[in-house]
Structures are given as C-alpha cells and as structure tokens.
Design an enzyme around this catalytic site. Structure first.
Site, short mmCIF file in Angstrom:
data_model
loop_
_atom_site.label_atom_id
_atom_site.label_comp_id
_atom_site.label_asym_id
_atom_site.label_seq_id
_atom_site.Cartn_x
_atom_site.Cartn_y
_atom_site.Cartn_z
NE ARG A 30 -3.80 -2.37 2.18
CZ ARG A 30 -4.66 -2.79 1.29
NH1 ARG A 30 -5.05 -1.72 0.41
NH2 ARG A 30 -5.22 -3.87 1.40
CG ASP A 31 1.35 5.71 -2.27
OD1 ASP A 31 2.00 5.73 -3.33
OD2 ASP A 31 1.68 6.39 -1.30
CG ASN A 88 3.40 9.04 -12.26
OD1 ASN A 88 2.50 9.14 -13.32
ND2 ASN A 88 3.17 9.05 -11.11
CB VAL A 97 9.79 6.07 -5.96
CG1 VAL A 97 10.78 4.86 -5.63
CG2 VAL A 97 9.68 6.58 -4.59
CG HIS A 101 6.29 2.92 -8.58
ND1 HIS A 101 7.43 3.57 -8.83
CD2 HIS A 101 5.18 4.10 -8.34
CE1 HIS A 101 7.36 4.82 -8.73
NE2 HIS A 101 6.10 5.14 -8.62
CG HIS A 103 0.90 5.12 -8.70
ND1 HIS A 103 1.01 5.53 -7.51
CD2 HIS A 103 2.15 5.61 -9.46
CE1 HIS A 103 2.28 6.40 -7.60
NE2 HIS A 103 2.77 6.34 -8.40
P1 5GP Z 1 5.85 8.16 -8.03
O1 5GP Z 1 5.48 9.72 -7.62
O2 5GP Z 1 7.11 7.85 -8.16
O3 5GP Z 1 5.07 7.84 -9.27
O4 5GP Z 1 5.14 7.38 -6.80
C1 5GP Z 1 5.91 7.05 -5.72
C2 5GP Z 1 4.78 6.57 -4.45
O5 5GP Z 1 5.56 6.09 -3.56
C3 5GP Z 1 4.23 8.02 -3.92
O6 5GP Z 1 2.73 7.61 -4.23
C4 5GP Z 1 4.64 7.77 -2.37
O7 5GP Z 1 3.49 8.24 -1.67
C5 5GP Z 1 5.14 6.27 -2.43
N1 5GP Z 1 6.20 6.37 -1.44
C6 5GP Z 1 7.34 6.77 -1.28
N2 5GP Z 1 7.98 6.24 -0.27
C7 5GP Z 1 7.31 5.42 0.26
C8 5GP Z 1 7.64 4.36 1.18
O8 5GP Z 1 8.66 4.44 1.78
N3 5GP Z 1 6.58 3.44 1.40
C9 5GP Z 1 5.51 3.24 0.67
N4 5GP Z 1 4.84 2.43 1.04
N5 5GP Z 1 5.10 4.11 -0.20
C10 5GP Z 1 5.98 5.16 -0.54
#
Ligand code: 5GP
Ligand code: ZN
Length: 118
Positions: A30-31, A88, A97, A101, A103
């Site tokens: 989970r996010d 993304n 990150v 991944h 979403h």
């Molecule tokens: P991005 O912005 O790269 O598409 O998505 C990265 C996602 O990773 C974000 O929605 C953020 O909330 C989530 N995220 C970042 N660090 C962590 C973490 O340490 N644990 C979890 N579960 N989610 C994370």
C-alpha cells in the site's frame, strides 16, 4: 538491487511496508500517502529505474505487473466497478521513486483526463 533505492529496501525487508501481494517476480504494497481508498504500488523485484530503462527481455516481467494489478483489484473488490493503473515516467510526470511501479487506484469515481486542461 540498487543500493539506496527505497523500493529495493522494501523488497529486501530493510524497511517496512504493508505488503499485499508477492510472487517470485513482483511485490505490491500500500502507498504510504494514498490518494484513493485503494492505492497500491506494484513493483518488479528487479530494479528498473524508469520506463525508459525497460529492455525487451523485461517485457514478460512488465506484463506480470498488470497480472498482479488485476489480481489485487479482485481481492480489493474493485475489479468490476473499475480502477486505474498508472506508471509515471520521470520528472514532468511526477515520478519521485526511480524503481518502476504501477499505481493501482480505485474505490472511488475518477475523472478523465486526470489533469486540468491547459
Ligand atoms: P511516483 O511519484 O514515483 O509515481 O510514486 C511514488 C509513490 O511512492 C508515491 O505515491 C509515494 O507516496 C510512495 N512512497 C514513497 N516512499 C514510500 C515508502 O517508503 N513506502 C510506501 N509504502 N510508499 C512510498
Ligand atoms: Zn530499486
């Protein structure tokens, strides 16, 4: 494994996460900051930085991310009503990150397109 990648650390259980799916190739959790009532992140266990780094030999692995998404959506009870799967790529799209991944977002009605008109 990439040294300071937080998602690799989640795979290796070096940092905690609410893991909801795992097989030999894929992990989902989970996010931390959910933007929908179901918001899971589905990642390959192999470190791949961005969509731009996906190689032809990764094609089956990337397909497995989508198979996991459908399986998780079914378990979460959102498969029939509908859900969104988003990946993304790089800064302009909001990638923060750099380990690819999906979403998985669901549990509420979502608008389309998801961004304001220019
Ligand atoms: P991005 O912005 O790269 O598409 O998505 C990265 C996602 O990773 C974000 O929605 C953020 O909330 C989530 N995220 C970042 N660090 C962590 C973490 O340490 N644990 C979890 N579960 N989610 C994370
Ligand atoms: Zn990684």
């Amino acid at each position: 494994m990439s040294g300071d990648c937080i998602f690799c650390k989640i795979i290796n259980r070096e940092i905690p996460a609410d893991i909801i799916f795992e097989n030999d190739d894929v992990l989902a959790f989970r996010d931390l900051n959910p933007v929908a009532s179901t918001h899971a992140l589905i990642i390959p266990k192999k470190h791949i930085g961005t969509i731009n780094d996906i190689n032809p030999e990764d094609a089956e692995l990337v397909g497995k991310l989508y198979l996991a998404a459908a399986e998780i959506a079914a378990v979460e009870g959102i498969a029939e009503q509908g859900y969104r799967v988003v990946m993304n790529c790089n800064k302009a799209a909001g990638q923060t990150v750099f380990h690819i991944h999906l979403h998985l977002l669901g549990g509420s009605e979502m608008g389309w397109p998801p961004w304001p008109a220019a």
